[in-house]
Design a protein around this motif. Structure first.
Motif, PDB file in Angstrom:
ATOM      1  N   THR A   1      -8.274 -18.100  10.761  1.00 54.01           N
ATOM      2  CA  THR A   1      -8.595 -17.162  11.835  1.00 54.01           C
ATOM      3  C   THR A   1      -8.759 -15.643  11.364  1.00 54.01           C
ATOM      4  OG1 THR A   1      -7.921 -18.599  13.522  1.00 54.01           O
ATOM      5  CG2 THR A   1      -8.427 -16.348  14.025  1.00 54.01           C
ATOM      6  N   CYS A   2      -9.774 -15.017  11.510  1.00 54.93           N
ATOM      7  CA  CYS A   2      -9.743 -13.548  11.181  1.00 54.93           C
ATOM      8  C   CYS A   2      -8.995 -13.014  12.251  1.00 54.93           C
ATOM      9  CB  CYS A   2     -11.329 -12.811  11.136  1.00 54.93           C
ATOM     10  SG  CYS A   2     -11.321 -11.067  10.904  1.00 54.93           S
ATOM     11  N   SER A   3      -7.679 -12.250  11.925  1.00 55.18           N
ATOM     12  CA  SER A   3      -6.687 -11.502  12.758  1.00 55.18           C
ATOM     13  C   SER A   3      -7.203  -9.972  12.986  1.00 55.18           C
ATOM     14  CB  SER A   3      -5.352 -11.698  12.412  1.00 55.18           C
ATOM     15  OG  SER A   3      -5.186 -11.158  11.059  1.00 55.18           O
ATOM     16  N   GLU A   4      -8.080  -9.503  11.996  1.00 59.30           N
ATOM     17  CA  GLU A   4      -8.265  -8.083  12.021  1.00 59.30           C
ATOM     18  C   GLU A   4      -9.372  -7.988  10.907  1.00 59.30           C
ATOM     19  OE1 GLU A   4      -5.920  -3.984  10.977  1.00 59.30           O
ATOM     20  OE2 GLU A   4      -4.913  -5.852  10.485  1.00 59.30           O
ATOM     21  N   ILE A   5     -10.273  -6.955  11.253  1.00 58.41           N
ATOM     22  CA  ILE A   5     -11.353  -6.409  10.662  1.00 58.41           C
ATOM     23  C   ILE A   5     -10.822  -4.843  10.281  1.00 58.41           C
ATOM     24  CG2 ILE A   5     -13.867  -5.712  10.263  1.00 58.41           C
ATOM     25  CD1 ILE A   5     -14.557  -8.110  12.039  1.00 58.41           C
ATOM     26  N   LYS A   6     -10.767  -4.607   8.823  1.00 62.79           N
ATOM     27  CA  LYS A   6     -10.265  -3.503   8.348  1.00 62.79           C
ATOM     28  C   LYS A   6     -11.499  -2.413   7.678  1.00 62.79           C
ATOM     29  CE  LYS A   6      -5.579  -4.395   7.582  1.00 62.79           C
ATOM     30  NZ  LYS A   6      -4.415  -3.696   6.688  1.00 62.79           N
ATOM     31  N   SER A   7     -11.716  -1.447   8.218  1.00 60.93           N
ATOM     32  CA  SER A   7     -12.583  -0.657   7.704  1.00 60.93           C
ATOM     33  C   SER A   7     -11.868   0.810   7.061  1.00 60.93           C
ATOM     34  CB  SER A   7     -13.776  -0.197   8.525  1.00 60.93           C
ATOM     35  OG  SER A   7     -13.498   0.287   9.504  1.00 60.93           O
ATOM     36  N   SER A   8     -10.725   0.816   7.086  1.00 62.39           N
ATOM     37  CA  SER A   8     -10.000   1.978   6.604  1.00 62.39           C
ATOM     38  C   SER A   8      -8.726   1.280   6.284  1.00 62.39           C
ATOM     39  CB  SER A   8      -9.745   3.055   7.669  1.00 62.39           C
ATOM     40  OG  SER A   8      -9.286   2.568   8.750  1.00 62.39           O
ATOM     41  N   GLY A   9      -7.619   2.387   5.954  1.00 62.17           N
ATOM     42  CA  GLY A   9      -6.614   2.138   5.154  1.00 62.17           C
ATOM     43  C   GLY A   9      -6.302   1.798   3.865  1.00 62.17           C
ATOM     44  N   ALA A  10      -5.066   1.528   3.283  1.00 61.87           N
ATOM     45  CA  ALA A  10      -4.507   1.749   1.751  1.00 61.87           C
ATOM     46  C   ALA A  10      -5.454   0.579   1.168  1.00 61.87           C
ATOM     47  CB  ALA A  10      -3.202   1.739   1.517  1.00 61.87           C
TER      48      ALA A  10
END
Length: 133
Positions: free
Chosen positions: A82-91
């Motif tokens: 399961t996708c727990s998060e969609i990130k478009s920023s961060g390290a």
């Protein structure tokens, strides 16, 4: 979540491994696409690079469920999660975005962070389809 087995990690690290990502929309219509940008983040988590996602991204946003099939020759595995998060920023996002831009001239849109919940063998033989983790 389950620990991703070492044999799966080895196969994911092999550039000759074939990978297909499957998702489904909110009416259960399946979608399967070839994948190349898959990174292990932790023992039980991987990141999928959204470069060309369209239906795939919509499906992930609709229900979060994914199935990743990978194989080389007759060795193969299926990871469900399961996708727990969609990130478009961060390290992590910035690191992968820069890497893809330099090595492949691709523009990373987002990272889909996948919690791996089950791992199955897809190798032919008597253990085909058996849950290994």
């Amino acid at each position: 979540m389950v620990k991703i087995p070492d044999e799966v990690l080895d196969l994911l690290g092999d550039p000759d491994t074939q990978i297909v990502l499957a998702t489904a929309d909110d009416s259960s219509m399946p979608n399967a696409v070839p994948m190349r940008n898959v990174w292990i983040v932790d023992d039980d988590k991987m990141a999928l690079g959204d470069v060309f996602f369209d239906k795939t991204r919509s499906n992930i946003e609709a229900n979060g469920l994914v199935s990743l099939s990978l194989w080389k020759g007759t060795e193969g595995y299926q990871l469900k999660g399961t996708c727990s998060e969609i990130k478009s920023s961060g390290a992590l996002f910035e690191e992968k975005k820069e890497m893809l831009a330099e090595k492949m001239d691709l523009d990373l849109q987002a990272l889909c962070m996948i919690d791996v919940e089950e791992v199955f063998s897809t190798a032919p033989g008597p253990d085909a389809g058996s849950k290994i983790s």
